[in-house]
Design a protein around this motif. Structure first.
Motif: not given
Ligand code: UN1
Length: 492
Positions: A185-186, A88-89, A77-81, A83-84
């Motif tokens: 994605v999660l 999400m927006t 999650l940290s690596a893809r923060k 992009e996610i």
């Protein structure tokens, strides 16, 4: 248009009946993300059958090893923060700074869960009999059905899902129908981190899918975040079926600004609390209770600043407030604005925002009503939009009474420089969370989160308490005396 899938039985699969829901960008509905399954009972039945297999495997995995999977989830999650946050927006509208925070809350929850795998404390206590050992420990429960809303598309599924997994349960996740992409994605990340595939099932869809999960006899526990009305229906079914249930529902959170408050600080707080996430938080500040001595000055300061908030696409720099999540949310806010217009004075906003660049999105102007009477509908009912009701009070006692006189009890906030009043507030305000000199939002992942009265049913998410919800206490007695020892009898 891209068709997305459920994740059931260890594979990405289409919905059995072949029905879909279109997922669009609320800032510009011409931007279509794709169509996601509109699942029903048939999909849920398959998910449960698979989760039963997943549970048998996962319950036998040592809790520290389960925690290791969550640690890798935190790293991914940290690596893809970034992009996610962006995707999400795109699917639910709140500005990037907020969706980054949402991902960060998931990361914090993952690392907390990872270490909890090495705790899951039980107790060892002395037995009343000699040569006898007494202890309690935690066991997994089974299949956890998680029904989550749109407003924190990553954080809320992680609050529920990560503790459920560390405790050794299999999970069926039904995310809000407006935010299926984030949930997808999660699940991808959980699988990449090494979660055995049948331990997680992702069932997209609306109320029909959620109801089928709640009513399935082999789903052992339910955690639901959403409206109080839907929560009541969920509670009826779970009550009848004796299921463990955690409900996180409505709020009508107030910020209290007293005469001695730092008004500049309170101003920043109310702008963030009332209009952050376009007011679509369980913890949003929807009531502003202001003491007489500063009322007029503070309301003027607020109206001036709120008018300058920039509405727009949350992915664009400079946007303060994004759109509402969908057309139904806009209609609901419209209905409450009409109620407000009849009950009190409209100070700011009060209509949809349709200026150039906003015309294809679900935008609503930040709205402020003043002279709102305690116990009026506007003051009592959850709106879930950018609508703030200002209530004038004469003193601290009246402020506390107004705060408490609603059926909800999630969060509250008091701005004061008086330490005695601050501690009184912690003690006397009927909420699960009270903030001093900070707005009604800003809960941290490692503390219990939840509310009293109609906001919940006594459970908490987050922090240490949630691990009790997702596990069952088991007690073991070991008698190594070699003879029958009768408790309550032989030693008295
Ligand atoms: C919600 O209000 O719906 O308190 C959840 C906050 C967040 C969680 C809010 N960490 O700001």
């Amino acid at each position: 248009m891209k068709s997305w899938s459920n994740f059931i039985g260890g594979a990405w699969v289409p919905p059995v009946a072949g029905n879909y829901i279109e997922n669009t960008n609320p800032a510009d509905t011409r931007d279509v993300i794709g169509r996601f399954p509109k699942s029903d009972e048939a999909d849920v039945n398959r998910a449960v059958a698979s989760a039963q297999r997943g549970f048998q495997q996962w319950r036998r995995t040592p809790a520290p090893a389960r925690g290791d999977v969550l640690r890798r989830v935190g790293e991914l999650l940290s690596a893809r923060k970034e992009e996610i946050a962006d995707l999400m927006t795109r699917e639910m509208g709140k500005p990037l700074a907020e969706t980054r925070g949402d991902v960060q809350e998931g990361i914090d929850t993952a690392f907390y869960a990872a270490t909890e795998g090495r705790r899951l404390f039980g107790h060892t206590v002395p037995s009343e009999l000699a040569n006898k050992w007494a202890m309690s420990f935690r066991r997994p429960i089974g299949i956890a059905g998680l029904i989550t809303p749109f407003n924190f598309p990553l954080a809320i599924p992680t609050w529920k899902g990560f503790p459920a997994l560390v405790c050794g349960n299999a999970v069926i996740l039904k995310p809000g129908e407006d935010v299926p992409h984030t949930a997808t994605v999660l699940v991808e990340i959980l699988l990449e981190a090494g979660l055995p595939p049948e331990v997680i099932q992702l069932v997209h869809g609306a109320g029909e899918a959620g109801a089928a999960i709640v009513a399935h006899p082999d789903v052992n526990l339910i955690s639901f975040t959403g409206s109080t009305d839907t929560g009541s229906l969920v509670g009826e079914t779970c009550g009848r079926m004796h299921k463990r249930l955690s409900l996180e529902m409505g709020g009508k959170n107030a910020m209290i600004v007293l005469n001695d408050a730092d008004l500049d600080l309170a101003l920043e707080g109310i702008l963030w609390g009332a209009f952050g996430t376009t007011g679509q938080r369980c913890t949003a500040t929807s009531r502003l209770i202001v003491q007489d001595g500063v009322h007029d000055e503070f309301v003027d300061m607020l109206a001036k600043r709120a008018e300058r908030l920039v509405l727009g696409d949350g992915r664009k720099k400079g946007t303060d407030v994004g759109p509402l999540v969908n057309a139904d949310a806009v209609s609901k806010v419209d209905r409450y604005v009409a109620i407000g217009a009849a009950e009190c004075e409209l100070r700011l906003g009060g209509s949809r925002a349709t200026a150039a660049g906003l015309e294809n999105g679900h935008f609503y102007k930040p709205t402020i009503f003043t002279n709102v009477a305690a116990r009026s509908r506007l003051e009592q009912e959850e709106i879930f939009g950018p609508v703030l009701s200002v209530i004038r009070v004469k003193d601290t006692n009246e402020a506390f009474t107004v705060n408490n006189d609603v059926r909800y009890g999630l969060s509250s906030s008091v701005y004061t420089r008086d330490v005695n009043v601050a501690f009184r507030a912690l003690n006397e305000l009927d909420n699960g969370i009270t903030y001093i000199n900070a707005p009604t939002i800003g809960a941290e992942a490692h503390l219990p989160f939840g509310g009293v009265k109609q906001t919940g049913n006594g459970h908490r998410e987050g922090g240490w308490e949630v691990y009790e919800f997702y596990s069952e206490t088991k007690v073991g007695y070991v008698d190594y005396s070699g003879r029958l020892q009768r408790a309550q009898i032989d030693n008295y």
